[in-house]
Write a protein that holds these residues in place. Sequence first.
Motif, PDB file in Angstrom:
ATOM      1  N   HIS A 141     -17.660   0.832  35.054  1.00 11.09           N
ATOM      2  CA  HIS A 141     -18.145   2.121  34.575  1.00 11.09           C
ATOM      3  C   HIS A 141     -18.090   2.131  33.048  1.00 11.09           C
ATOM      4  CE1 HIS A 141     -17.411   6.681  33.967  1.00 11.09           C
ATOM      5  NE2 HIS A 141     -18.695   6.400  33.898  1.00 11.09           N
ATOM      6  N   LEU A 142     -19.234   2.370  32.424  1.00  9.34           N
ATOM      7  CA  LEU A 142     -19.345   2.480  30.972  1.00  9.34           C
ATOM      8  C   LEU A 142     -19.941   3.837  30.637  1.00  9.34           C
ATOM      9  CD1 LEU A 142     -20.993  -0.995  30.374  1.00  9.34           C
ATOM     10  CD2 LEU A 142     -18.639  -0.421  29.783  1.00  9.34           C
ATOM     11  N   ASP A 195     -23.879   7.586  31.620  1.00  9.21           N
ATOM     12  CA  ASP A 195     -22.919   6.784  32.382  1.00  9.21           C
ATOM     13  C   ASP A 195     -23.647   5.604  33.022  1.00  9.21           C
ATOM     14  OD1 ASP A 195     -21.672   9.673  32.457  1.00  9.21           O
ATOM     15  OD2 ASP A 195     -20.051   8.221  32.729  1.00  9.21           O
ATOM     16  N   VAL A 196     -23.072   4.429  32.875  1.00 13.75           N
ATOM     17  CA  VAL A 196     -23.650   3.202  33.417  1.00 13.75           C
ATOM     18  C   VAL A 196     -22.694   2.642  34.455  1.00 13.75           C
ATOM     19  CG1 VAL A 196     -24.523   0.903  32.916  1.00 13.75           C
ATOM     20  CG2 VAL A 196     -24.805   2.739  31.234  1.00 13.75           C
ATOM     21  N   THR A 246     -15.154  15.434  33.459  1.00 10.11           N
ATOM     22  CA  THR A 246     -13.986  14.551  33.460  1.00 10.11           C
ATOM     23  C   THR A 246     -13.268  14.516  34.788  1.00 10.11           C
ATOM     24  OG1 THR A 246     -12.647  16.359  32.644  1.00 10.11           O
ATOM     25  CG2 THR A 246     -13.651  14.898  30.999  1.00 10.11           C
ATOM     26  N   ALA A 247     -13.823  15.109  35.825  1.00  6.41           N
ATOM     27  CA  ALA A 247     -13.137  15.094  37.120  1.00  6.41           C
ATOM     28  C   ALA A 247     -13.242  13.757  37.791  1.00  6.41           C
ATOM     29  CB  ALA A 247     -13.723  16.168  38.032  1.00  6.41           C
ATOM     30  N   THR A 248     -14.183  12.879  37.324  1.00  8.35           N
ATOM     31  CA  THR A 248     -14.355  11.560  37.930  1.00  8.35           C
ATOM     32  C   THR A 248     -13.902  10.499  36.951  1.00  8.35           C
ATOM     33  OG1 THR A 248     -16.629  11.549  37.184  1.00  8.35           O
ATOM     34  CG2 THR A 248     -16.222  12.374  39.401  1.00  8.35           C
ATOM     35  N   ALA A 249     -14.577   9.309  37.024  1.00 13.20           N
ATOM     36  CA  ALA A 249     -14.138   8.162  36.224  1.00 13.20           C
ATOM     37  C   ALA A 249     -14.154   8.492  34.737  1.00 13.20           C
ATOM     38  CB  ALA A 249     -15.049   6.988  36.528  1.00 13.20           C
ATOM     39  N   GLN A 250     -13.153   8.028  34.035  1.00 13.94           N
ATOM     40  CA  GLN A 250     -12.965   8.374  32.628  1.00 13.94           C
ATOM     41  C   GLN A 250     -13.076   7.141  31.739  1.00 13.94           C
ATOM     42  OE1 GLN A 250     -12.537  11.492  31.209  1.00 13.94           O
ATOM     43  NE2 GLN A 250     -13.204  12.101  33.248  1.00 13.94           N
ATOM     44  N   ALA A 251     -14.260   6.507  31.669  1.00 22.35           N
ATOM     45  CA  ALA A 251     -14.459   5.374  30.760  1.00 22.35           C
ATOM     46  C   ALA A 251     -14.427   5.875  29.321  1.00 22.35           C
ATOM     47  CB  ALA A 251     -15.786   4.694  31.049  1.00 22.35           C
ATOM     48  N   ALA A 252     -13.804   5.096  28.443  1.00 21.51           N
ATOM     49  CA  ALA A 252     -13.770   5.465  27.027  1.00 21.51           C
ATOM     50  C   ALA A 252     -15.191   5.503  26.495  1.00 21.51           C
ATOM     51  CB  ALA A 252     -12.936   4.459  26.254  1.00 21.51           C
ATOM     52  N   PRO A 253     -15.618   6.604  25.882  1.00 18.38           N
ATOM     53  CA  PRO A 253     -17.013   6.682  25.416  1.00 18.38           C
ATOM     54  C   PRO A 253     -17.297   5.679  24.319  1.00 18.38           C
ATOM     55  CG  PRO A 253     -15.730   8.552  24.590  1.00 18.38           C
ATOM     56  CD  PRO A 253     -14.850   7.825  25.565  1.00 18.38           C
ATOM     57  N   ILE A 291     -18.015  -4.918  24.863  1.00 11.60           N
ATOM     58  CA  ILE A 291     -17.588  -3.621  25.378  1.00 11.60           C
ATOM     59  C   ILE A 291     -16.792  -3.711  26.672  1.00 11.60           C
ATOM     60  CG2 ILE A 291     -19.487  -2.398  24.271  1.00 11.60           C
ATOM     61  CD1 ILE A 291     -20.961  -2.462  26.928  1.00 11.60           C
ATOM     62  N   ALA A 292     -16.416  -4.910  27.105  1.00 10.19           N
ATOM     63  CA  ALA A 292     -15.672  -5.009  28.363  1.00 10.19           C
ATOM     64  C   ALA A 292     -14.366  -4.223  28.284  1.00 10.19           C
ATOM     65  CB  ALA A 292     -15.392  -6.468  28.695  1.00 10.19           C
ATOM     66  N   GLY A 293     -13.696  -4.253  27.134  1.00  9.29           N
ATOM     67  CA  GLY A 293     -12.429  -3.558  26.988  1.00  9.29           C
ATOM     68  C   GLY A 293     -12.550  -2.056  27.013  1.00  9.29           C
ATOM     69  N   GLN A 294     -13.767  -1.499  26.942  1.00 11.88           N
ATOM     70  CA  GLN A 294     -13.976  -0.057  26.975  1.00 11.88           C
ATOM     71  C   GLN A 294     -14.523   0.411  28.321  1.00 11.88           C
ATOM     72  OE1 GLN A 294     -16.076  -0.700  23.009  1.00 11.88           O
ATOM     73  NE2 GLN A 294     -15.518   1.455  22.875  1.00 11.88           N
ATOM     74  N   ALA A 295     -14.465  -0.464  29.300  1.00 12.52           N
ATOM     75  CA  ALA A 295     -14.987  -0.146  30.628  1.00 12.52           C
ATOM     76  C   ALA A 295     -13.854   0.170  31.592  1.00 12.52           C
ATOM     77  CB  ALA A 295     -15.812  -1.312  31.158  1.00 12.52           C
TER      78      ALA A 295
END
Length: 630
Positions: free
Chosen positions: A97-98, A167-168, A32-39, A51-55
Amino acid sequence: MDLLRLCLRVTRALGWPCRVLTAAACLWLGGTATAQAAPIVLTPGQDRLAIAGQAELLEDPSHQLRADQVLAPSQAWRPVATPVLNLAHSPSAWWLHLRLVGAAGAATTRVLELDNPRLDDIEVHVLHAGGAASHYRAGDQRPFADRPIAYHGFAFPLAVSAGETVDVLVRLDSRDGFLGLLPIKLWSEQAFQQAMQRHTLLCGLYYGALLILLLYHLCLLGSTRHAAFGWYVGYLFCLVATRFAFEGHAAQYLQGLPPLWINQGLLVNYSMSVVLFGAMLIANVKPALARRPWLLRLCWAVVGLNALPVPMALVGSYSGTLKLAMPATMASILFAMGLSIWAWRQGLRHTRFFLLGAACMLVGLMAERMRLEATLPDHPLLAYGVAIGSVLEALCIAIALAEGMNRMKADKLLAERQALEAETRLNNELGQLVRARTRELEAANQRLTTLSITDELTGAFNRRHFQDQLAYRLAHVRREGGAIGLCLFDLDHFKGYNDHYGHPAGDEVLRRVSATVQACLKRSTDRLFRVGGEEFALLLSGPDRSHLLGFLDEVRRSIEALGIPHAQHGAGVVTASFGLAWCDHAATAETDEEALYRCADELLYRAKARGRNRVDSAEVPGALAQHQAG
């Protein structure tokens, strides 16, 4: 954290594969030290997810960031606040980021769809928890073959193991700053295939409907020479070409064209479709505009406004062209609706269909735009709003043109006197045409007759023709004298051949055998017929039975000489067995077609019983008497 920074510094001088692998390691080590996209948890039964709203979104004004750099803690990622990503006109590159979490108990493969076929440059990095990574590159400025899935838009396969976190990273860039709306969907493989098939079917129906209208009115243009049909044919062509490029089908099916040409063609055809629509409307309201020159000049000014994007598109300014073309289109549609209402009130009733057509297109544009922005639900009808609206508009214009043509009837009545002089000449030409068509019809009928008596697979005559010819030849021998030989033969152990090699291979054997036998025929009266699956018949004439026996043995050897392998036959190759029934003039009085056929059939089976690949023969009615006694 120090370990993550060290990994990033070590890989700055390395190529992108090492950088991507290091980025994956950073995710694995740093969590979690980097980007935190909702899983996004992948569970069975999820056919489609928006899924755009979860990116998470990261802007890259320098266009220089790499996959390993965007995951650094210092990067200012921010969540996507809307259900659909709208980057509009932007000079920057953008990263998405997804984070996907596989369902427990089973691996799965999903398809990531970026529902915008006009994105210039896309990079997708798939980073697995263990450090493995995969990379895709696509875009409408890149060769279509680069796309991992042959799809008119952009779709990327994502393999996720059971319980794995993946991670995408998606990088979006544009040649001239236009990115626009970007719905992002995650599909199951089956649902994606079904959606592709449905889209292909509906687009085929759409293109088919417009092309039918185009061809029909092209014929009307050729017959009437009326300019209105020329405008309409050009309008339909531009409409089809615009949609073909807009949906990404031009990139998919015309891969030889440079991407720049496709984008330029999209903008040029889009603008020209609006220009031609305006020209058609002006031509149909011209009687009312003749009394108001200022309004006519205004109409042509609006048409000219929509023509301005054409030279801009030709010099390659895609983003700038859209900024002018879209407002010009909306203003033109509203102006056309107002002009149609005014012309309707002036007594030009057919302009109401122009009004209806413009309204359909406007509603279609608004519905599809609002669906993309998630203002309206993602319903299939809304997904094809522009397509439906454009088809309805095209139909309405066709009806308007038809009604406008009715006004020409009065002019035709006035021209009848001039047509009288040409009537005789036209009648003569028509007579010549009828005679020519009659000759063509006779030739066509002859070809149809030949086809009706020919076996489609082998080229031999068919069973129906065999029955007719057998009766005719037998009657001819009774009447004129001579003799007739009927030979039945079939291929040995052919069922085993089909079972072993398959029916397509069996069909090829039948064709080769038929061609070989026909090449052996020497007399013009000899005929080959296919009377069953692998059974053939020969109607032969000759001086005596021994002569025909020699001929048939030659045919038998020719078939065997083909050397077609046959693993289910002791001979190792395809062979045939023959039964020849010989009937001279004296015997025809007490022999009919059925008896002759039965005798030949019995002789065929006798040849098979005696070991196959041989010719057995007998004279009729002696053979019949022997058969009855047996």
